[in-house]
Scaffold this motif. Structure first.
Motif, PDB file in Angstrom:
ATOM      1  N   GLY A 153       1.397  -3.745   5.197  1.00 23.15           N
ATOM      2  CA  GLY A 153       1.370  -2.932   6.096  1.00 23.15           C
ATOM      3  C   GLY A 153       1.593  -1.512   5.063  1.00 23.15           C
ATOM      4  N   ARG A 154       1.472  -0.382   5.620  1.00 23.19           N
ATOM      5  CA  ARG A 154       1.595   0.856   4.837  1.00 23.19           C
ATOM      6  C   ARG A 154       2.627   1.275   4.142  1.00 23.19           C
ATOM      7  N   GLU A 159       3.613  -7.810   6.576  1.00 25.01           N
ATOM      8  CA  GLU A 159       3.659  -7.975   8.020  1.00 25.01           C
ATOM      9  C   GLU A 159       3.378  -9.391   8.582  1.00 25.01           C
ATOM     10  N   ASP A 207      -6.727   5.105   3.603  1.00 23.91           N
ATOM     11  CA  ASP A 207      -6.201   5.346   5.046  1.00 23.91           C
ATOM     12  C   ASP A 207      -6.270   4.092   5.807  1.00 23.91           C
ATOM     13  N   ASP A 208      -6.583   3.007   5.002  1.00 22.61           N
ATOM     14  CA  ASP A 208      -6.629   1.730   6.112  1.00 22.61           C
ATOM     15  C   ASP A 208      -5.362   1.535   6.728  1.00 22.61           C
ATOM     16  N   PRO A 209      -5.047   0.982   7.986  1.00 18.87           N
ATOM     17  CA  PRO A 209      -3.769   0.851   8.524  1.00 18.87           C
ATOM     18  C   PRO A 209      -3.261  -0.454   7.848  1.00 18.87           C
ATOM     19  N   TYR A 210      -3.961  -1.161   7.048  1.00 21.02           N
ATOM     20  CA  TYR A 210      -3.321  -2.549   6.567  1.00 21.02           C
ATOM     21  C   TYR A 210      -4.130  -2.862   5.650  1.00 21.02           C
ATOM     22  N   TRP A 211      -3.791  -3.880   4.440  1.00 26.19           N
ATOM     23  CA  TRP A 211      -4.580  -4.349   3.599  1.00 26.19           C
ATOM     24  C   TRP A 211      -4.531  -6.104   3.768  1.00 26.19           C
TER      25      TRP A 211
END
Length: 283
Positions: A153-154, A159, A207-211
């Motif tokens: 997560g950011r 997560e 700016d991705d919400p997650y990776w």
């Protein structure tokens, strides 16, 4: 129960020939080799060139197979379409028994990373405490590698996590092997819950919400303090585990099974600029 678990130790693969054993187990055993290097991809998706690390240590049959396949690979590029894309490459090769006198060698996995992870465009590790080796696995002399698929997560925390595959360095009954795959997977997942990562600070994924990332976790029973054995360019015998689906991905978005084509101690971000379009020989 332990008397049925036989460790695969001190095995040399001469021309990818496997040691004798029960026919069922021999048919499932694989000799695996992970080869690393660099690949340059032209704007049209064709391979401009490639190089292999420590090529003098790699068997000729392996370099020949790579030379036969890699130059013809085609890619989809998500990066700059006007420049040659250079990336780290790792290729997983597998030798399998065909019959009592013949073996086959195939490329079964490949991953491609950023050319410079220090650029801040990829997820990197921040704090990754190794998992505790389960006592029951130590007592039964069980070793292996757990390939984790994580969603970061950011805040840089894990997560979601799943053990995408567990390859074992031992063999026994299906029930025993399932049990020990679960034991190693549970230990790796428990440790992963506490890991933290550095998220991208620039680039198109900032700016991705997650990776989503893949991380291999190795459980090795070598004696503490003993010198590290260089296995690069050598066949390693193991029993492959089944490939697990990722629960939070839709069926149409499930990834190709390349989880075990990741070098030990590395992190592979799923969303990379290079996407291999050519089916692998061993797929």
């Amino acid at each position: 129960m332990k008397r049925w678990i036989v460790a695969v130790l001190c095995v040399t693969l001469a021309h990818a020939a496997f040691a004798a054993g029960p026919n069922q187990v021999r048919q499932r055993a694989e000799g695996s080799m992970l080869v690393t290097g660099w690949i340059d991809v032209s704007p049209d998706g064709s391979v401009h060139g490639y190089s292999l690390d420590q090529s003098d240590k790699i068997p000729a049959a392996v370099t020949d197979l790579i030379q036969k396949n890699v130059p013809d690979w085609k890619f989809k590029l998500d990066g700059n379409p006007n420049v040659i894309e250079r990336a780290r490459m790792s290729v997983r090769l597998v030798a399998r028994r065909v019959d009592d006198t013949h073996d086959s060698i195939a490329i079964v996995g490949a991953t491609f990373g950023d050319s410079n992870t220090a650029s801040g465009q990829s997820v990197t590790h921040k704090s990754m405490q190794p998992p505790k080796y389960p006592l029951s696995a130590v007592q039964a002399h069980v070793d292996g590698t757990v390939y984790l698929y994580l969603r970061v997560g950011r805040q840089g925390q894990v997560e979601d996590a799943v053990a995408e595959r567990v390859n074992l360095g031992v063999y026994g009954s299906d029930i025993q092997m399932r049990r020990y795959r679960d034991i190693l997977a549970d230990a790796a997942l428990e440790a992963a819950k506490q890991w933290t990562f550095n998220i991208p600070t620039n680039g198109k994924h900032i700016d991705d919400p997650y990776w989503d990332v893949r991380v291999p976790v190795n459980f090795n029973l070598k004696v503490a303090g003993s010198p590290r054995v260089d296995t690069y360019g050598k066949w390693q015998v193991y029993i492959p585990g089944p490939q697990q689906s990722i629960p939070w991905l839709k069926s149409g978005l499930q990834t190709v099974p390349t989880s075990d084509a990741i070098p030990e101690g590395s992190i592979s971000q799923v969303s990379q600029d290079l996407h291999l379009l050519t089916p692998l020989e061993g797929a």
